[in-house]
Enzyme design. Structure first.
Site, short mmCIF file in Angstrom:
data_model
loop_
_atom_site.label_atom_id
_atom_site.label_comp_id
_atom_site.label_asym_id
_atom_site.label_seq_id
_atom_site.Cartn_x
_atom_site.Cartn_y
_atom_site.Cartn_z
N ARG A 61 0.85 -1.20 0.00
CA ARG A 61 0.00 0.00 0.00
C ARG A 61 0.89 1.26 0.00
O ARG A 61 0.61 2.23 -0.67
CB ARG A 61 -0.91 0.05 1.25
CG ARG A 61 -1.76 -1.16 1.56
CD ARG A 61 -3.02 -1.19 0.74
NE ARG A 61 -2.76 -1.54 -0.63
CZ ARG A 61 -2.40 -2.77 -1.08
NH1 ARG A 61 -2.26 -3.78 -0.24
NH2 ARG A 61 -2.17 -2.99 -2.35
N GLN A 93 -10.34 9.29 7.08
CA GLN A 93 -10.14 7.90 7.50
C GLN A 93 -9.07 7.25 6.63
O GLN A 93 -8.65 6.13 6.88
CB GLN A 93 -11.44 7.11 7.32
CG GLN A 93 -12.59 7.62 8.15
CD GLN A 93 -13.91 7.00 7.69
OE1 GLN A 93 -14.30 5.94 8.14
NE2 GLN A 93 -14.58 7.67 6.77
N ASN A 94 -8.67 7.97 5.59
CA ASN A 94 -7.70 7.39 4.66
C ASN A 94 -6.30 7.39 5.25
O ASN A 94 -5.94 8.28 6.02
CB ASN A 94 -7.71 8.16 3.34
CG ASN A 94 -9.03 8.00 2.61
OD1 ASN A 94 -9.78 7.09 2.94
ND2 ASN A 94 -9.30 8.85 1.66
N ASP A 96 -3.71 7.13 3.06
CA ASP A 96 -2.83 7.67 2.01
C ASP A 96 -2.48 9.12 2.35
O ASP A 96 -2.98 9.68 3.33
CB ASP A 96 -3.50 7.53 0.63
CG ASP A 96 -4.78 8.36 0.50
OD1 ASP A 96 -4.75 9.56 0.83
OD2 ASP A 96 -5.82 7.81 0.07
N HIS A 111 -7.15 7.40 11.23
CA HIS A 111 -6.79 5.98 11.17
C HIS A 111 -5.30 5.77 10.88
O HIS A 111 -4.89 4.68 10.47
CB HIS A 111 -7.63 5.26 10.10
CG HIS A 111 -9.07 5.11 10.49
ND1 HIS A 111 -10.06 4.77 9.61
CD2 HIS A 111 -9.69 5.28 11.69
CE1 HIS A 111 -11.23 4.71 10.24
NE2 HIS A 111 -11.03 5.03 11.50
N CYS A 119 7.10 2.50 16.81
CA CYS A 119 7.91 1.51 17.52
C CYS A 119 7.02 0.79 18.53
O CYS A 119 6.34 1.44 19.33
CB CYS A 119 9.05 2.24 18.24
SG CYS A 119 9.97 1.17 19.35
N CYS A 138 14.16 0.60 14.63
CA CYS A 138 13.61 1.94 14.79
C CYS A 138 14.72 2.88 15.25
O CYS A 138 15.71 2.44 15.85
CB CYS A 138 12.46 1.94 15.78
SG CYS A 138 12.92 1.34 17.37
N ASN A 203 -21.38 11.18 -2.08
CA ASN A 203 -20.94 9.79 -2.27
C ASN A 203 -21.47 9.28 -3.60
O ASN A 203 -22.48 9.78 -4.10
CB ASN A 203 -21.49 8.92 -1.12
CG ASN A 203 -20.59 7.73 -0.80
OD1 ASN A 203 -19.40 7.91 -0.59
ND2 ASN A 203 -21.15 6.54 -0.76
N LEU A 204 -20.78 8.29 -4.13
CA LEU A 204 -21.22 7.72 -5.41
C LEU A 204 -22.65 7.19 -5.31
O LEU A 204 -23.41 7.27 -6.27
CB LEU A 204 -20.27 6.57 -5.75
CG LEU A 204 -19.96 6.27 -7.20
CD1 LEU A 204 -19.63 7.52 -7.99
CD2 LEU A 204 -18.80 5.27 -7.28
P1 NAD Z 1 -15.30 2.11 1.97
O1 NAD Z 1 -14.43 1.45 0.97
O2 NAD Z 1 -16.01 1.28 2.95
O3 NAD Z 1 -16.41 2.96 1.19
C1 NAD Z 1 -16.07 3.85 0.16
C2 NAD Z 1 -17.31 4.62 -0.26
O4 NAD Z 1 -16.91 5.53 -1.28
C3 NAD Z 1 -18.42 3.74 -0.85
O5 NAD Z 1 -19.66 4.08 -0.24
C4 NAD Z 1 -18.42 4.09 -2.33
O6 NAD Z 1 -19.71 4.09 -2.91
C5 NAD Z 1 -17.86 5.49 -2.33
N1 NAD Z 1 -17.14 5.84 -3.56
C6 NAD Z 1 -16.40 5.05 -4.36
N2 NAD Z 1 -15.89 5.74 -5.37
C7 NAD Z 1 -16.30 7.03 -5.21
C8 NAD Z 1 -16.11 8.22 -5.93
N3 NAD Z 1 -15.37 8.26 -7.04
N4 NAD Z 1 -16.68 9.37 -5.47
C9 NAD Z 1 -17.45 9.35 -4.36
N5 NAD Z 1 -17.67 8.25 -3.61
C10 NAD Z 1 -17.10 7.09 -4.04
O7 NAD Z 1 -14.41 3.23 2.66
P2 NAD Z 1 -14.42 3.92 4.10
O8 NAD Z 1 -15.82 4.25 4.49
O9 NAD Z 1 -13.40 5.00 4.06
O10 NAD Z 1 -13.92 2.79 5.11
C11 NAD Z 1 -12.81 2.08 4.76
C12 NAD Z 1 -11.68 2.01 5.77
O11 NAD Z 1 -10.58 1.43 5.03
C13 NAD Z 1 -11.15 3.33 6.25
O12 NAD Z 1 -11.00 3.20 7.60
C14 NAD Z 1 -9.77 3.52 5.61
O13 NAD Z 1 -8.78 3.74 6.58
C15 NAD Z 1 -9.42 2.20 4.97
N6 NAD Z 1 -9.05 2.35 3.54
C16 NAD Z 1 -8.28 3.41 3.18
C17 NAD Z 1 -7.93 3.63 1.86
C18 NAD Z 1 -7.08 4.85 1.52
O14 NAD Z 1 -6.33 5.31 2.38
N7 NAD Z 1 -7.20 5.42 0.33
C19 NAD Z 1 -8.37 2.73 0.87
C20 NAD Z 1 -9.16 1.61 1.27
C21 NAD Z 1 -9.49 1.43 2.62
#
Ligand code: NAD
Length: 232
Positions: A61, A93-94, A96, A111, A119, A138, A203-204
């Protein structure tokens, strides 16, 4: 300066905002994260059971971050923040780094972050751009014991006091690209509702928590986020 009737804005983002940058969400992959079950890669028990698999998963990742860049939704949020005179907090929550790359300033990674490690002996956090292996030492105690600085399922998300304080004072809460499956983030809308804030989901598709929002915009974040922010 951005001219809006709102003065205190909290934005929550999830995996959906990074989807159009090429990072898969859970939904894309049928509830799996890059073909892995969450229980196998995103829990403390998984790390105890099979640390090599978990490190390999997060190393991949982290390496992927070299090939992705912010999309118009990340950029619109950063530009809005720069022009906004009120209080603004972006909670993601991402894991990245796309919001940081886009230039967002008041940003909480609740997150954790792929580009950091922790560490296991001292809990000190280090910057991490390369792979973590069983031999990685570390900086703090010079022995193996680095883990990804990621909040796994069952662990406490970060900066919760700051987040709840902002939510309890906000007049606009925007949730972008999150499925509403993961708590406590999925409950933030209720806190914003309880203080009378305007709440909107971008959201999508309708998320699992859609009914809690006063307004909704359904469509790709790369288009809808800047359109909505421009309307404020
Ligand atoms: P999720 O994958 O559960 O849900 C993603 C949501 O985004 C869905 O409802 C989907 O319909 C919507 N979506 C998809 N493409 C879209 C777009 N182009 N525009 C608008 N909406 C769109 O994600 P979550 O609710 O963030 O929960 C997932 C957990 O997993 C988080 O805690 C996160 O830390 C982790 N995660 C992170 C990443 C990252 O850092 N990019 C990627 C995958 C999972």
């Amino acid at each position: 300066m951005q001219n809006t009737k709102h003065q205190r804005i909290v934005v929550l983002t999830g995996a959906g905002i990074s989807a159009e940058s090429g990072i898969n969400t859970f939904r894309d992959s049928g509830g799996l994260w890059e073909n892995h079950r969450l229980e196998d890669v995103a829990t403390p028990e998984a790390f105890e059971r099979n640390p090599e698999l978990v490190q390999r998963f997060y190393n991949a990742r982290r390496a992927q971050l070299n090939d992705v860049k912010p999309n118009p939704a990340h950029i619109a949020l950063a530009e809005f923040e720069a022009a906004f005179a009120g209080e603004f907090l972006l909670v993601t929550q991402n894991v990245d780094h796309l919001h940081s790359l886009a230039g967002s300033n008041k940003l909480i990674h609740m997150h954790g972050e792929l580009l950091k490690s922790r560490c296991i002996h001292t809990d000190k956090i280090h910057s991490q751009t390369s792979d973590i292996t069983e031999h990685s030492h570390c900086e703090c105690c010079q022995q193996p014991g680095l883990r990804p600085h990621i909040v796994w399922f069952g662990e406490m998300p970060l900066f919760m006091d700051e987040i709840y304080q902002a939510l309890e004072n906000c007049d606009l809460f925007i949730s972008i690209g999150t499925s509403g499956n993961v708590y406590p983030a999925a409950g933030f809308v209720e806190v914003a509702n309880s203080v009378g804030a305007r709440t909107i989901e971008i959201n999508l598709e309708p998320s699992n928590g859609a009914a809690a929002f006063k307004e909704a915009i359904h469509g790709p974040a790369s288009i809808e986020v800047s359109a909505f922010l421009s309307s404020l």
